[in-house]
Design a protein around this motif. Sequence first.
Motif, PDB file in Angstrom:
ATOM      1  N   GLU A   1       0.893  -1.250  -0.081  1.00  0.00           N
ATOM      2  CA  GLU A   1      -0.129  -0.063  -0.025  1.00  0.00           C
ATOM      3  C   GLU A   1       1.151   1.263   0.081  1.00  0.00           C
ATOM      4  N   THR A   2       0.527   2.083  -0.877  1.00  0.00           N
ATOM      5  CA  THR A   2       1.430   3.281  -0.930  1.00  0.00           C
ATOM      6  C   THR A   2       0.746   4.394   0.204  1.00  0.00           C
ATOM      7  N   LEU A   3       1.678   4.678   1.233  1.00  0.00           N
ATOM      8  CA  LEU A   3       1.153   5.669   2.413  1.00  0.00           C
ATOM      9  C   LEU A   3       1.541   7.197   1.608  1.00  0.00           C
ATOM     10  N   SER A   4       2.689   7.288   1.171  1.00  0.00           N
ATOM     11  CA  SER A   4       2.921   8.565   0.662  1.00  0.00           C
ATOM     12  C   SER A   4       3.691   8.529  -0.706  1.00  0.00           C
ATOM     13  N   ALA A   5       3.712   9.637  -1.640  1.00  0.00           N
ATOM     14  CA  ALA A   5       4.567   9.409  -2.709  1.00  0.00           C
ATOM     15  C   ALA A   5       4.676  11.213  -3.021  1.00  0.00           C
TER      16      ALA A   5
ATOM     17  N   TRP B   1       7.498  13.112  -1.847  1.00  0.00           N
ATOM     18  CA  TRP B   1       8.757  13.628  -1.901  1.00  0.00           C
ATOM     19  C   TRP B   1       9.426  12.232  -2.394  1.00  0.00           C
ATOM     20  N   TYR B   2       9.558  11.092  -1.687  1.00  0.00           N
ATOM     21  CA  TYR B   2       9.867   9.871  -2.193  1.00  0.00           C
ATOM     22  C   TYR B   2       8.756   9.062  -1.799  1.00  0.00           C
ATOM     23  N   LYS B   3       8.771   7.762  -1.954  1.00  0.00           N
ATOM     24  CA  LYS B   3       7.752   6.742  -1.699  1.00  0.00           C
ATOM     25  C   LYS B   3       7.917   5.968  -0.341  1.00  0.00           C
ATOM     26  N   LEU B   4       6.650   6.066   0.390  1.00  0.00           N
ATOM     27  CA  LEU B   4       6.429   5.366   1.749  1.00  0.00           C
ATOM     28  C   LEU B   4       5.290   4.312   1.559  1.00  0.00           C
ATOM     29  N   TYR B   5       5.893   2.957   1.647  1.00  0.00           N
ATOM     30  CA  TYR B   5       4.906   1.835   1.300  1.00  0.00           C
ATOM     31  C   TYR B   5       4.542   1.175   2.790  1.00  0.00           C
ATOM     32  N   LYS B   6       3.594   0.632   2.842  1.00  0.00           N
ATOM     33  CA  LYS B   6       3.178  -0.509   3.803  1.00  0.00           C
ATOM     34  C   LYS B   6       3.177  -1.778   3.223  1.00  0.00           C
TER      35      LYS B   6
ATOM     36  N   VAL C   1       8.004   0.924   4.612  1.00  0.00           N
ATOM     37  CA  VAL C   1       9.353   0.943   4.040  1.00  0.00           C
ATOM     38  C   VAL C   1       9.522   2.169   3.187  1.00  0.00           C
ATOM     39  N   TYR C   2      10.493   3.081   3.394  1.00  0.00           N
ATOM     40  CA  TYR C   2      10.769   4.218   2.644  1.00  0.00           C
ATOM     41  C   TYR C   2      11.722   3.905   1.657  1.00  0.00           C
ATOM     42  N   ASP C   3      11.083   4.318   0.270  1.00  0.00           N
ATOM     43  CA  ASP C   3      11.897   4.108  -0.951  1.00  0.00           C
ATOM     44  C   ASP C   3      12.273   5.521  -1.428  1.00  0.00           C
ATOM     45  N   ARG C   4      13.703   5.743  -1.363  1.00  0.00           N
ATOM     46  CA  ARG C   4      14.100   7.100  -2.004  1.00  0.00           C
ATOM     47  C   ARG C   4      15.289   6.770  -3.028  1.00  0.00           C
TER      48      ARG C   4
ATOM     49  N   CYS D   1      26.706  -0.301   1.341  1.00  0.00           N
ATOM     50  CA  CYS D   1      26.139  -0.915   2.679  1.00  0.00           C
ATOM     51  C   CYS D   1      24.507  -0.266   2.646  1.00  0.00           C
ATOM     52  N   TYR D   2      23.821  -0.675   3.297  1.00  0.00           N
ATOM     53  CA  TYR D   2      22.549  -0.384   3.849  1.00  0.00           C
ATOM     54  C   TYR D   2      22.699   0.575   5.056  1.00  0.00           C
ATOM     55  N   MET D   3      22.053   1.856   5.040  1.00  0.00           N
ATOM     56  CA  MET D   3      22.501   2.577   6.275  1.00  0.00           C
ATOM     57  C   MET D   3      21.430   2.621   7.325  1.00  0.00           C
ATOM     58  N   SER D   4      20.231   2.372   6.990  1.00  0.00           N
ATOM     59  CA  SER D   4      19.268   1.987   7.771  1.00  0.00           C
ATOM     60  C   SER D   4      18.157   0.979   7.421  1.00  0.00           C
ATOM     61  N   PRO D   5      18.668  -0.221   7.459  1.00  0.00           N
ATOM     62  CA  PRO D   5      17.807  -1.587   6.747  1.00  0.00           C
ATOM     63  C   PRO D   5      16.552  -1.708   7.383  1.00  0.00           C
ATOM     64  N   GLY D   6      16.223  -1.233   8.566  1.00  0.00           N
ATOM     65  CA  GLY D   6      15.076  -1.561   9.305  1.00  0.00           C
ATOM     66  C   GLY D   6      13.766  -0.711   8.676  1.00  0.00           C
ATOM     67  N   SER D   7      13.929   0.390   7.821  1.00  0.00           N
ATOM     68  CA  SER D   7      13.256   1.271   7.352  1.00  0.00           C
ATOM     69  C   SER D   7      13.274   1.688   5.962  1.00  0.00           C
TER      70      SER D   7
END
Length: 193
Positions: free
Chosen positions: A11-15, A17-22, A40-43, A117-123
């Motif tokens: 589910e798209t929660l926000s689009a 600036w970038y995209k926040l999905y659930k 999950v924040y996808d930038r 590397c992943y800098m903040s892999p939890g989100s």
Amino acid sequence: MDPIIEIKAKETLSANWYKLYKYSFTKQSGSSIQTQHREVYDRGNGAVILLYNTEKKTVVLTRQFRMPTFVNGNPSGMLIEACAGLLDNDHPKEAIMRETEEETGYRLTDVKKVYECYMSPGSVTEILHFFVGAYSDNQKVNDGGGLAEEQEEIEVLEIPFATALKMIETGEIKDGKTIMLLQYLQIHIFKNG
């Protein structure tokens, strides 16, 4: 044994600036199956570089306003960090060379990728590609400072390497990617002082 993951819904929660999905998914580990939900924040993916000069024993850093730090206790919102930016569909090396010139004003001819590397892999989905690059005064082609159309107001700082290391201890440098690259230089480039 790795778990078996099956995404059930996105589910798209926000689009904005970038995209926040659930994401809703099942995770099977052995005979146990759990249903879980994660935001999950996808930038996009990015690259970061630390410029260094072994003769002068200096590094080039940037200083700019970062809203998330302001809302989390940084009174001015200003953060000292290594030059970085999103890939914008470019190869990481091309992207970081572009960002270096835009932000610092240096046109580098060669950079070295040291890791990713992943800098903040939890989100956050972002993989960050880490580079270092030697610079000299004759590679300065403009003042840097970023792009006006991206609302960037970046201050370029040339700092003695030893001072930059002390700035980690004093809390003047709190950016994770910058700390990692300064420590890389300490181990691999400036290992003899």
